[in-house]
Each structure stands twice: as C-alpha cells, then as structure tokens.
Scaffold this motif. Sequence first.
Motif, short mmCIF file in Angstrom:
data_model
loop_
_atom_site.label_atom_id
_atom_site.label_comp_id
_atom_site.label_asym_id
_atom_site.label_seq_id
_atom_site.Cartn_x
_atom_site.Cartn_y
_atom_site.Cartn_z
N LEU A 61 0.81 -1.22 0.00
CA LEU A 61 0.00 0.00 0.00
C LEU A 61 0.85 1.27 0.00
CD1 LEU A 61 -2.83 1.22 0.01
CD2 LEU A 61 -2.81 1.06 2.51
N PRO A 62 1.97 1.35 0.74
CA PRO A 62 2.79 2.56 0.64
C PRO A 62 3.28 2.83 -0.78
CG PRO A 62 3.39 1.33 2.60
CD PRO A 62 2.46 0.44 1.81
N ALA A 63 3.64 1.77 -1.50
CA ALA A 63 4.07 1.95 -2.89
C ALA A 63 2.91 2.42 -3.76
CB ALA A 63 4.64 0.64 -3.44
N ALA A 64 1.73 1.80 -3.56
CA ALA A 64 0.56 2.21 -4.33
C ALA A 64 0.21 3.67 -4.05
CB ALA A 64 -0.62 1.30 -4.00
N ALA A 65 0.29 4.08 -2.78
CA ALA A 65 -0.02 5.47 -2.43
C ALA A 65 0.98 6.43 -3.07
CB ALA A 65 -0.01 5.63 -0.91
N ALA A 66 2.26 6.04 -3.11
CA ALA A 66 3.27 6.89 -3.74
C ALA A 66 3.03 7.00 -5.25
CB ALA A 66 4.66 6.34 -3.45
N ILE A 67 2.56 5.90 -5.86
CA ILE A 67 2.22 5.94 -7.29
C ILE A 67 1.06 6.90 -7.52
CG2 ILE A 67 1.23 4.59 -9.18
CD1 ILE A 67 2.84 2.18 -8.04
N LEU A 68 0.02 6.80 -6.70
CA LEU A 68 -1.13 7.69 -6.85
C LEU A 68 -0.71 9.15 -6.73
CD1 LEU A 68 -3.86 5.78 -4.81
CD2 LEU A 68 -3.81 6.12 -7.28
N ASP A 69 0.25 9.42 -5.85
CA ASP A 69 0.75 10.80 -5.71
C ASP A 69 1.28 11.36 -7.02
OD1 ASP A 69 0.17 10.98 -3.04
OD2 ASP A 69 2.22 10.63 -2.34
N ARG A 70 1.86 10.48 -7.84
CA ARG A 70 2.58 10.92 -9.03
C ARG A 70 1.73 10.88 -10.31
NH1 ARG A 70 8.23 11.23 -9.51
NH2 ARG A 70 9.14 11.74 -7.48
N LEU A 71 0.58 10.24 -10.27
CA LEU A 71 -0.19 10.10 -11.50
C LEU A 71 -0.79 11.44 -11.93
CD1 LEU A 71 -2.00 6.69 -10.95
CD2 LEU A 71 -0.03 7.17 -12.40
N PRO A 72 -0.85 11.68 -13.23
CA PRO A 72 -1.32 12.99 -13.71
C PRO A 72 -2.83 13.13 -13.57
CG PRO A 72 -0.87 11.53 -15.56
CD PRO A 72 -0.40 10.81 -14.33
N ALA A 73 -3.27 14.37 -13.58
CA ALA A 73 -4.70 14.67 -13.47
C ALA A 73 -5.45 14.06 -14.65
CB ALA A 73 -4.93 16.18 -13.43
N GLY A 74 -6.60 13.48 -14.33
CA GLY A 74 -7.50 13.02 -15.38
C GLY A 74 -7.34 11.59 -15.79
N ILE A 75 -6.20 10.94 -15.53
CA ILE A 75 -6.06 9.56 -15.99
C ILE A 75 -6.96 8.66 -15.15
CG2 ILE A 75 -4.06 9.06 -14.51
CD1 ILE A 75 -3.07 7.22 -16.82
N PRO A 76 -7.75 7.79 -15.78
CA PRO A 76 -8.64 6.89 -15.01
C PRO A 76 -7.83 5.84 -14.25
CG PRO A 76 -9.34 7.10 -17.31
CD PRO A 76 -7.97 7.67 -17.23
N VAL A 77 -8.15 5.67 -12.99
CA VAL A 77 -7.47 4.68 -12.15
C VAL A 77 -8.53 3.84 -11.46
CG1 VAL A 77 -5.97 4.30 -10.17
CG2 VAL A 77 -5.49 6.17 -11.75
N ARG A 78 -8.37 2.52 -11.54
CA ARG A 78 -9.22 1.58 -10.78
C ARG A 78 -8.30 0.80 -9.88
NH1 ARG A 78 -12.54 -0.27 -7.98
NH2 ARG A 78 -14.53 -1.26 -8.55
N ALA A 79 -8.50 0.92 -8.57
CA ALA A 79 -7.58 0.31 -7.62
C ALA A 79 -8.32 -0.53 -6.61
CB ALA A 79 -6.79 1.41 -6.90
N TRP A 80 -7.69 -1.66 -6.22
CA TRP A 80 -8.21 -2.55 -5.20
C TRP A 80 -7.11 -2.72 -4.15
CZ3 TRP A 80 -8.62 -3.22 -10.43
CH2 TRP A 80 -9.91 -3.27 -10.96
N PHE A 81 -7.38 -2.27 -2.92
CA PHE A 81 -6.38 -2.30 -1.87
C PHE A 81 -6.87 -3.17 -0.72
CE2 PHE A 81 -5.15 2.22 -3.34
CZ PHE A 81 -4.35 1.69 -4.34
N GLU A 82 -6.08 -4.20 -0.39
CA GLU A 82 -6.44 -5.17 0.64
C GLU A 82 -5.70 -4.84 1.93
OE1 GLU A 82 -6.19 -10.01 1.41
OE2 GLU A 82 -5.06 -9.08 -0.24
N VAL A 83 -6.45 -4.71 3.03
CA VAL A 83 -5.86 -4.35 4.32
C VAL A 83 -6.44 -5.23 5.43
CG1 VAL A 83 -5.32 -1.96 3.72
CG2 VAL A 83 -7.60 -2.52 4.62
N PRO A 84 -5.74 -5.35 6.56
CA PRO A 84 -6.22 -6.24 7.62
C PRO A 84 -7.40 -5.70 8.41
CG PRO A 84 -3.84 -5.84 7.79
CD PRO A 84 -4.38 -4.86 6.82
N HIS A 85 -7.52 -4.37 8.55
CA HIS A 85 -8.53 -3.79 9.44
C HIS A 85 -9.20 -2.58 8.78
CE1 HIS A 85 -6.91 -6.20 12.77
NE2 HIS A 85 -5.71 -5.85 12.32
#
Length: 299
Positions: free
Chosen positions: A167-191
């Motif tokens: 998830l930290p890597a995914a969050a860092a990727i989201l930080d860098r993605l440009p405005a407007g690009i469609p993103v569909r994400a599934w994030f699995e967490v314990p709680h």
Amino acid sequence: MTATASDTPAVAHFRFFTLEVLRTRRLGHSFLRVTFGGESLADFRSGGFDQSLSLFLPPSGVEHTVLPSTDEDTWFGAWRAMADEERPVMRSYTVREQRRDDEGAVEVDIDFVLHGDTSPASHWAGRAAAGRRILAIGPAVADNKSVRFQAPADADAVWMYADETALPAAAAILDRLPAGIPVRAWFEVPHEEDRLPLDTAADAEITWIVRAGDGRERTGRVLDVLRAAQPPAAGAPYVWLAGEAGTVRAARRHFVQERSVDRRSVRFTGYWRLGASEEQLLAEAYAGKAPSEDPASEL
C-alpha cells in the motif's frame, strides 16, 4: 517488502546512506511512518512511484546499524560473513516520500506495517526512536531500476492491486499520476482502520478489501472482488500488482486471461509469500530462484 534479485544495487545507480530517525507517526491500525534525515541524504535521488531501497536493521538490543564494509565491491560478502546474531537484517522498503524541510535538509518517509514482533522489521519499527541510525542502500540517481512502475506513454488507464505490504508503494504511485487519468484500484488491508486517506490528481476509484472478520481464503476473496468489478473501458490499460506472491500471480492471470490485458502491460511483484519466511525468500533471490517480474514472462 522483501528484497529480490532485481534489488541488487548497480554501481552507478545506488550507494550507501546513513538514515537517522527524526520522528514517527502512527497511521491507521497497522501502519507506522518513520521519517528519516541525515547529511548523507543530500545525495539521495528517489525516482518516485514505487521506488525501493534496502534497509539494514540492527539486531535486537543494538541501537545503530554497523556493517564491516560499505565498499561497493566488498560489502555483500562481508555482510553475509557476519555471525547470525550480529548481522543486520536487510529488508527492501518503498520510499513513501522524499522532500526538503524549511532549512533545505532532505527528509525521507518510509511506512512500515506493524504486526508485533513477528518480523525483524516490525520489531525494529515498533521501537524506532529519534536519533537512532540505520544504513540503507538507496538511489543516487532518479532514473534507476528499482522504480518498477513504468506505465507506457500510450496507457489510457491504470489498474492496481496492493495488499498492506504494497500500500505505501501504491499510495506513492497515486501521488505521481497525472490529473485526469482513469485509475481503478483494489487495496487489501487487515482492518477497517487501515483504509488510509490517499491523495491523487488522477480520476481514481478505490475499492478497499478488508480481511478482518472475513473467513474466506485470501486469494479467492481478492479474485471474487476483481471479477465482480466493472472498470471503465480502456483500450490500453497498464496494470500494477504487488503484495503476497500467490495472490499477485492469481490476479495477473485474471487480468491477462479473463480481461485480455496484454501481459507486457502487467507489472507484478511478490513482496512476500505465505508459508515462507523472509530469510527463505532472500536465499531464493540470492540463488536466482525468485519468480520473474518480467511483464513478458510466462504465467
């Protein structure tokens, strides 16, 4: 995140850095952010996205990391030759963020998943205190091979899966993605409390998969959610998958075989594997037995 063979540093791209703990902050139920500083970070050059670095965590009861050599030609052999009880543990983690403070000094955030003392990294992070120093091998140039997220210029959407370790890597990727690009994400967490607020300029739809209280087998649970999803139509999606190796492989098969995504547009990384210790995975990586992360490799 466990180091793999592809994390072996290249001379031109990586060097040793001394990281000093500046502060810590609890995020959600399972995450702890450790902010590092230090004079050597002036030469640190993160490439962003899912940039990784290798941390050397001192043994229990030792305050600072000590290595017999940090020379690029001799450090690995010297480290492996250390007695088991004295050898710092090497683990690969994501650079969550690099920035400069008000005085111009470089700070680096690294997010750890806490699960008690069941792993050396969780044990160390849970006791991290300001002033403690560890060594790391990190990027000296921003364009380096430890940034695995490499979306092609013609990608018209980004699809992502990550468990808590990624998830930290995914969050860092989201930080860098440009405005407007469609993103569909599934994030699995314990709680439930691990559903962290994530900032992005992208047009992102995020589905959280929470394991707590769910008795289903984890890979089957993830596949059920992926199969039920209806992401917006995309002609050339780029898919980034990271987390438990078995689940990541199953998710890759889903996107390639069931959604007809070009396998060359799927980047997948197993950060850990059920039933295997981190030391076993490291030994496999050193022996050249780690699974290939080449997008064109066979399923």
